[in-house]
Write a protein that holds these residues in place. Sequence first.
Motif, PDB file in Angstrom:
ATOM      1  N   MET A  40       0.844  -1.177   0.000  1.00 47.25           N
ATOM      2  CA  MET A  40       0.000   0.000   0.000  1.00 47.25           C
ATOM      3  C   MET A  40       0.894   1.247   0.000  1.00 47.25           C
ATOM      4  SD  MET A  40      -3.280   0.858   2.369  1.00 47.25           S
ATOM      5  CE  MET A  40      -2.700   1.776   3.743  1.00 47.25           C
ATOM      6  N   ARG A  41       0.488   2.232  -0.769  1.00 44.27           N
ATOM      7  CA  ARG A  41       1.217   3.503  -0.825  1.00 44.27           C
ATOM      8  C   ARG A  41       1.006   4.289   0.456  1.00 44.27           C
ATOM      9  NH1 ARG A  41      -0.995   5.952  -6.410  1.00 44.27           N
ATOM     10  NH2 ARG A  41      -2.854   4.845  -5.837  1.00 44.27           N
ATOM     11  N   ASP A  42       1.968   5.195   0.755  1.00 39.96           N
ATOM     12  CA  ASP A  42       1.753   6.120   1.860  1.00 39.96           C
ATOM     13  C   ASP A  42       0.589   7.026   1.485  1.00 39.96           C
ATOM     14  OD1 ASP A  42       3.879   5.092   3.236  1.00 39.96           O
ATOM     15  OD2 ASP A  42       5.281   6.632   2.587  1.00 39.96           O
ATOM     16  N   GLU A  43      -0.177   7.400   2.491  1.00 40.33           N
ATOM     17  CA  GLU A  43      -1.300   8.320   2.299  1.00 40.33           C
ATOM     18  C   GLU A  43      -2.305   7.813   1.277  1.00 40.33           C
ATOM     19  OE1 GLU A  43       0.113  12.298   1.754  1.00 40.33           O
ATOM     20  OE2 GLU A  43       1.443  12.172   3.456  1.00 40.33           O
ATOM     21  N   ALA A  44      -2.719   6.568   1.463  1.00 44.30           N
ATOM     22  CA  ALA A  44      -3.732   5.961   0.598  1.00 44.30           C
ATOM     23  C   ALA A  44      -4.707   5.177   1.469  1.00 44.30           C
ATOM     24  CB  ALA A  44      -3.092   5.039  -0.427  1.00 44.30           C
ATOM     25  N   ILE A  45      -5.893   5.039   0.966  1.00 42.39           N
ATOM     26  CA  ILE A  45      -6.915   4.224   1.618  1.00 42.39           C
ATOM     27  C   ILE A  45      -7.031   2.928   0.833  1.00 42.39           C
ATOM     28  CG2 ILE A  45      -9.353   4.043   2.187  1.00 42.39           C
ATOM     29  CD1 ILE A  45      -9.374   7.117   2.370  1.00 42.39           C
ATOM     30  N   GLU A  46      -6.976   1.812   1.538  1.00 41.86           N
ATOM     31  CA  GLU A  46      -7.110   0.504   0.892  1.00 41.86           C
ATOM     32  C   GLU A  46      -8.371  -0.166   1.409  1.00 41.86           C
ATOM     33  OE1 GLU A  46      -4.102  -2.999  -0.011  1.00 41.86           O
ATOM     34  OE2 GLU A  46      -4.673  -2.956   2.105  1.00 41.86           O
ATOM     35  N   ILE A  47      -9.142  -0.719   0.476  1.00 39.22           N
ATOM     36  CA  ILE A  47     -10.370  -1.423   0.822  1.00 39.22           C
ATOM     37  C   ILE A  47     -10.307  -2.807   0.180  1.00 39.22           C
ATOM     38  CG2 ILE A  47     -12.884  -1.460   0.581  1.00 39.22           C
ATOM     39  CD1 ILE A  47     -12.704   1.614   0.261  1.00 39.22           C
ATOM     40  N   LEU A  56     -16.964   0.120 -11.012  1.00 36.86           N
ATOM     41  CA  LEU A  56     -16.115   0.292  -9.830  1.00 36.86           C
ATOM     42  C   LEU A  56     -14.675   0.574 -10.243  1.00 36.86           C
ATOM     43  CD1 LEU A  56     -17.353  -2.590  -7.493  1.00 36.86           C
ATOM     44  CD2 LEU A  56     -17.584  -0.130  -7.112  1.00 36.86           C
ATOM     45  N   ALA A  57     -14.162  -0.207 -11.185  1.00 31.31           N
ATOM     46  CA  ALA A  57     -12.777  -0.031 -11.646  1.00 31.31           C
ATOM     47  C   ALA A  57     -12.578   1.368 -12.242  1.00 31.31           C
ATOM     48  CB  ALA A  57     -12.412  -1.111 -12.660  1.00 31.31           C
ATOM     49  N   ARG A  58     -13.527   1.841 -13.026  1.00 35.53           N
ATOM     50  CA  ARG A  58     -13.419   3.180 -13.624  1.00 35.53           C
ATOM     51  C   ARG A  58     -13.384   4.272 -12.565  1.00 35.53           C
ATOM     52  NH1 ARG A  58     -17.130   1.292 -17.522  1.00 35.53           N
ATOM     53  NH2 ARG A  58     -18.803   2.299 -16.375  1.00 35.53           N
ATOM     54  N   ARG A  59     -14.211   4.127 -11.552  1.00 31.70           N
ATOM     55  CA  ARG A  59     -14.250   5.143 -10.497  1.00 31.70           C
ATOM     56  C   ARG A  59     -12.937   5.178  -9.719  1.00 31.70           C
ATOM     57  NH1 ARG A  59     -19.454   3.193 -10.945  1.00 31.70           N
ATOM     58  NH2 ARG A  59     -21.078   4.773 -11.001  1.00 31.70           N
ATOM     59  N   VAL A  60     -12.395   4.014  -9.414  1.00 30.71           N
ATOM     60  CA  VAL A  60     -11.142   3.951  -8.665  1.00 30.71           C
ATOM     61  C   VAL A  60      -9.995   4.511  -9.498  1.00 30.71           C
ATOM     62  CG1 VAL A  60      -9.445   2.369  -7.666  1.00 30.71           C
ATOM     63  CG2 VAL A  60     -11.868   2.057  -7.167  1.00 30.71           C
ATOM     64  N   THR A  61      -9.893   4.112 -10.750  1.00 30.47           N
ATOM     65  CA  THR A  61      -8.788   4.594 -11.586  1.00 30.47           C
ATOM     66  C   THR A  61      -8.939   6.084 -11.911  1.00 30.47           C
ATOM     67  OG1 THR A  61      -9.864   3.777 -13.609  1.00 30.47           O
ATOM     68  CG2 THR A  61      -8.247   2.328 -12.556  1.00 30.47           C
ATOM     69  N   ALA A  62     -10.157   6.601 -11.944  1.00 31.27           N
ATOM     70  CA  ALA A  62     -10.361   8.031 -12.176  1.00 31.27           C
ATOM     71  C   ALA A  62      -9.778   8.860 -11.027  1.00 31.27           C
ATOM     72  CB  ALA A  62     -11.845   8.341 -12.340  1.00 31.27           C
ATOM     73  N   LEU A  63      -9.646   8.249  -9.867  1.00 30.06           N
ATOM     74  CA  LEU A  63      -9.067   8.923  -8.702  1.00 30.06           C
ATOM     75  C   LEU A  63      -7.582   8.585  -8.555  1.00 30.06           C
ATOM     76  CD1 LEU A  63     -11.987   8.254  -6.214  1.00 30.06           C
ATOM     77  CD2 LEU A  63     -11.402  10.433  -7.299  1.00 30.06           C
ATOM     78  N   GLY A 102      -6.288   5.686  -8.576  1.00 31.01           N
ATOM     79  CA  GLY A 102      -6.165   4.537  -7.694  1.00 31.01           C
ATOM     80  C   GLY A 102      -5.885   3.251  -8.449  1.00 31.01           C
ATOM     81  N   GLN A 103      -5.817   2.171  -7.691  1.00 36.54           N
ATOM     82  CA  GLN A 103      -5.586   0.839  -8.244  1.00 36.54           C
ATOM     83  C   GLN A 103      -6.772  -0.041  -7.892  1.00 36.54           C
ATOM     84  OE1 GLN A 103      -1.914  -0.540  -6.571  1.00 36.54           O
ATOM     85  NE2 GLN A 103      -0.733   1.128  -7.439  1.00 36.54           N
ATOM     86  N   PHE A 104      -7.178  -0.893  -8.831  1.00 35.38           N
ATOM     87  CA  PHE A 104      -8.302  -1.794  -8.646  1.00 35.38           C
ATOM     88  C   PHE A 104      -7.857  -3.189  -9.044  1.00 35.38           C
ATOM     89  CE2 PHE A 104     -12.067  -4.042 -10.131  1.00 35.38           C
ATOM     90  CZ  PHE A 104     -12.991  -3.767  -9.141  1.00 35.38           C
ATOM     91  N   VAL A 125      -6.892   3.990  -3.064  1.00 33.55           N
ATOM     92  CA  VAL A 125      -7.083   5.353  -3.572  1.00 33.55           C
ATOM     93  C   VAL A 125      -6.229   6.311  -2.740  1.00 33.55           C
ATOM     94  CG1 VAL A 125      -8.764   7.177  -3.976  1.00 33.55           C
ATOM     95  CG2 VAL A 125      -9.437   4.793  -4.244  1.00 33.55           C
ATOM     96  N   PRO A 126      -5.394   7.129  -3.396  1.00 35.52           N
ATOM     97  CA  PRO A 126      -4.618   8.105  -2.637  1.00 35.52           C
ATOM     98  C   PRO A 126      -5.526   9.198  -2.083  1.00 35.52           C
ATOM     99  CG  PRO A 126      -4.306   8.433  -4.985  1.00 35.52           C
ATOM    100  CD  PRO A 126      -5.133   7.208  -4.836  1.00 35.52           C
ATOM    101  N   TYR A 127      -5.148   9.752  -0.931  1.00 33.77           N
ATOM    102  CA  TYR A 127      -5.964  10.820  -0.366  1.00 33.77           C
ATOM    103  C   TYR A 127      -5.187  12.095  -0.105  1.00 33.77           C
ATOM    104  CZ  TYR A 127      -4.281   9.371   4.283  1.00 33.77           C
ATOM    105  OH  TYR A 127      -3.525   9.048   5.358  1.00 33.77           O
ATOM    106  N   ALA A 128      -3.949  12.169  -0.551  1.00 32.15           N
ATOM    107  CA  ALA A 128      -3.190  13.409  -0.336  1.00 32.15           C
ATOM    108  C   ALA A 128      -3.054  14.169  -1.630  1.00 32.15           C
ATOM    109  CB  ALA A 128      -1.812  13.100   0.200  1.00 32.15           C
TER     110      ALA A 128
END
Length: 58
Positions: A1-8, A28-35, A37-39, A55-58
């Motif tokens: 997991m990357r620093d400053e990311a949320i993993e679900i 779901l994959a499109r929404r995650v990659t649009a941010l 993120g990785q799916f 999904v990164p949050y910083a």
Amino acid sequence: MRDEAIEIRMCDDGIGVADPHGSGLQGLARRVTALDGQFELHSPPGRPTTIRAEVPYA
């Protein structure tokens, strides 16, 4: 997991073989990659399906 990311991670108790091209999983994959993120989808035959989104949050 990357620093400053949320993993679900989501798992079910099904028999696997989820269709990654189905509209729900593609959405779901499109929404995650649009941010930026990785799916990931793992759905082997006879085993539970696992979805991982990061999904990164910083």
